[in-house]
Scaffold this motif. Sequence first.
Motif, mmCIF file in Angstrom:
data_model
loop_
_atom_site.group_PDB
_atom_site.id
_atom_site.type_symbol
_atom_site.label_atom_id
_atom_site.label_comp_id
_atom_site.label_asym_id
_atom_site.label_seq_id
_atom_site.Cartn_x
_atom_site.Cartn_y
_atom_site.Cartn_z
ATOM 1 N N GLU A 1 62.826 41.943 32.780
ATOM 2 C CA GLU A 1 62.470 41.086 33.912
ATOM 3 C C GLU A 1 61.166 40.355 33.660
ATOM 4 O O GLU A 1 60.359 40.749 32.813
ATOM 5 N N GLU A 2 60.951 39.293 34.436
ATOM 6 C CA GLU A 2 59.716 38.529 34.337
ATOM 7 C C GLU A 2 58.549 39.342 34.892
ATOM 8 O O GLU A 2 58.723 40.202 35.745
ATOM 9 N N GLU A 3 57.340 39.034 34.404
ATOM 10 C CA GLU A 3 56.153 39.737 34.895
ATOM 11 C C GLU A 3 55.806 39.312 36.313
ATOM 12 O O GLU A 3 55.206 40.071 37.061
ATOM 13 N N LYS B 1 51.986 38.872 40.423
ATOM 14 C CA LYS B 1 52.516 39.789 39.403
ATOM 15 C C LYS B 1 53.395 40.830 40.056
ATOM 16 O O LYS B 1 53.123 41.284 41.165
ATOM 17 N N ASP B 2 54.446 41.180 39.336
ATOM 18 C CA ASP B 2 55.400 42.183 39.823
ATOM 19 C C ASP B 2 55.079 43.517 39.153
ATOM 20 O O ASP B 2 55.345 43.712 37.966
ATOM 21 N N ARG C 1 68.162 43.423 39.963
ATOM 22 C CA ARG C 1 68.078 44.783 40.501
ATOM 23 C C ARG C 1 69.242 45.113 41.434
ATOM 24 O O ARG C 1 69.473 46.271 41.763
ATOM 25 N N ILE D 1 56.636 38.069 40.279
ATOM 26 C CA ILE D 1 57.647 38.319 41.304
ATOM 27 C C ILE D 1 58.605 37.133 41.304
ATOM 28 O O ILE D 1 58.183 35.983 41.424
ATOM 29 N N SER E 1 64.617 38.403 39.106
ATOM 30 C CA SER E 1 64.405 39.843 38.938
ATOM 31 C C SER E 1 65.034 40.620 40.086
ATOM 32 O O SER E 1 65.659 41.669 39.883
ATOM 33 N N HIS F 1 58.198 45.411 37.528
ATOM 34 C CA HIS F 1 59.143 44.733 36.641
ATOM 35 C C HIS F 1 59.502 45.614 35.445
ATOM 36 O O HIS F 1 58.701 46.427 34.969
ATOM 37 N N THR F 2 60.724 45.445 34.959
ATOM 38 C CA THR F 2 61.196 46.168 33.781
ATOM 39 C C THR F 2 61.076 45.268 32.555
ATOM 40 O O THR F 2 60.675 44.105 32.663
#
Length: 571
Positions: free
Chosen positions: A331-333, A323-324, A343, A335, A339, A327-328
Motif C-alpha cells: 500500500e501507499e505510505e 501519512k498512513d 483492505r 492515506i 489502500s 499501511h502495508t
Amino acid sequence: MSMFSTGILVLTSPLHTLPLRIAPVLSSAAQVVERTLYVHLHPGLNLGVGGGQPRPVFIPPVVDLSSLITGLYSNAANVCGHLDVRVLLTNVRAHPNNASSPETGGTGVAGNPFPSPQPLSHSPEVVLTDFALQDPGQSPLVAQCLQRYTGYCYVCTPGLASVLLHPQLQKLEEEVEKEGQKDDWDSRSERMETYSEVVVGGTFDRLHGAHKTLLNISCLLANKRFLIGVCDQELLKKKVLKELIEPYALRVQRLHEFLQDVKPSLQYEIVPLSDPFGPSVIDAQLQCIVVSEETRRGGEAVNKKRLENGLPGLVLHEIQLLKDAHHTEMEEEKISSSSLRSRLLGTLLTDPKNKSHLPLVPYVIGLTGSSGSGKSSIAQQLEAMGAVRIDSDQLGHETYQPGEVAYNRVLEEFGSDLINEDKTINRRALGRKVFGNKERLKALTDIVWPEIALLVKERIQQAREEGKQVCVVDAAVLLEAGWTDIVHEVWVAVIPEEEAVSRITARDGVSQEDAVRRLQSQWPNTQQVEQANVVLCTLWEPEITQKQVRKAWDLLQKRIQQSREGAKPPS
C-alpha cells in the motif's frame, strides 16, 4: 462508561497547545463515541464557575487552525480510525475587525455564528470537552454549562449527556503548564488569505481523513462558493480496484452531507469530472484551487489551460499529504482510497441473503470470476484450507458424455454431425455453431446449465453425508446461470482487463483479439461485484493473494459459527 453513537467534542484549549493534546483527547473520546464524532473549536472558552454562561463566537481563519485540522484528521486516522470525525467550521469566519476582546473570549470576532441551533446529519447524544477543571467539585456545574452551550450551537438529542475528558488529560495539562506557553494564540497566529470562490477535484471514494482535510481547509479558504469536481467514468478506468469504487451518486451524497455539516453557509456545487480539468479551466469566478504536493502539477496544468482560455490563473494553495500509520508493504505510505479498497479484499462487503431453504452444513461458497481472474487458484487454496472444491467446468465436461441427458438433447438441437468417432461430442465444432449467435448460445446453455446444477447439488449432498463443513463451487457462470440460490455466499475474483488478456494469451495461446472477445462475452467485473458478498484479487504476488484468501477463510469460519449458534434452539 456508556457508549454513544454520535458525540460532539468541544475543544477549549489554546490553539497552539492543542496539537499536543489531539491524540489523547481523541483516544479518550473513542472510549465514549462509536460512530460519528463532531469537533467544535472554541479556544479559550471558559466553562468555569464565575464566568457566566458562555456563548459561541466567530473565530478567524488562521494558519495555525489549518495546521490543527490537518493534525486532527491525521491523529484520528491513527488512534480512532473507526470514527467518522468531522471538524465543524460554522463559527470560523474572516472579518476585518478581528480584535480580541473580553466579550469574544479573547479569541474571536464579535457576532453570533448560530442565530439558531444548527441541525447536523447525526444528532449528538453526548458532548465531550477538554476543558481544564480547576476544582473537581465544579464538575456538575461545568457539565451543565457545557450542555447549554452546545444546545445553543447545535440541534442535539433530548437528554444530551456530557463527559469531561480533562481528568484523563491531567498529566498532559501539567506538562503544557511547565512549558509556560501563553494563551494569546490570536495575537501569535498568521491570518489565512481567503477567497470568494474555491475549487478542488478528486475521486472522493470512501471519504477518509485526507479527503476531509482537503475539504475542511477548502471550506476555511472559501467565503462564498465551493466547487467540487468528482471523478467519474473515464477518469476511473485506471484506478486500482475500480470495481470497488462507490457509485458516483453515493460519493456525491456523502460529500454533500459532510460539507453541510462542516460549513452550511457556503454555496456548494458538486459536478462530475469526465476529464482532468472540468469547469476549473472555464469558470471565470474561481480564485483558488487547493492541491497537495502530489496534485500540484495538475493545478499548474489547470492554470496553463486557463491562461490559454484568457482567464487569470488560480492561486495554488498546497496542503500536506497525511501519512498512513497502518499501511502495508503493498500500500501507499499516504492515506488513500486505493489502500482502503485493498483492505476490503477478503472481507464481507454485503451481508449474505437469507437462504433458509439451504442447510447450514455444508456452508456453500459460490466462487466466480472472468477468464484469467485466478479464481481456480483461489479455489485450490480454499481446498487446501479444508473446503470441498466442486469444479463446475469439470462437471460440464461430464454432461457431454454419451448416456447423459444433455448429450442427447445437444445432438437433437445442434445435429448429429457433432459426434466424434468415439461417440463423444466435438465441443470445438459445437462452439463454432454458437459463437456470435446469442439465440443459439442460449439454446445450448438452457440444455447444459440445469444439468450441471444438478451435478453440483449431488456433490454438495455427498459432502454433507461425509460430514464436510464447507464447499466451494468453482463456477465461471455462477451468476449468469442463476445458481446463487444453491450457495450461501457469492465470492468474486477480479483482475484488470489488460492483465486478464495477458494471462489468457499466455495460458491458452490465443490472440489478444480472441482474448478480448472472450472477456466481452462474459459479465464485466463491475456487474459481478454488484452481486458479491466477498471480493478477491490476484493482481499482485501469490503471497498477497494467499493472505487475502486466509483472511477471507478466517472471517468465513467466524460467520459460520455465528450462523449456527443463531440457529440453535434456546436451551
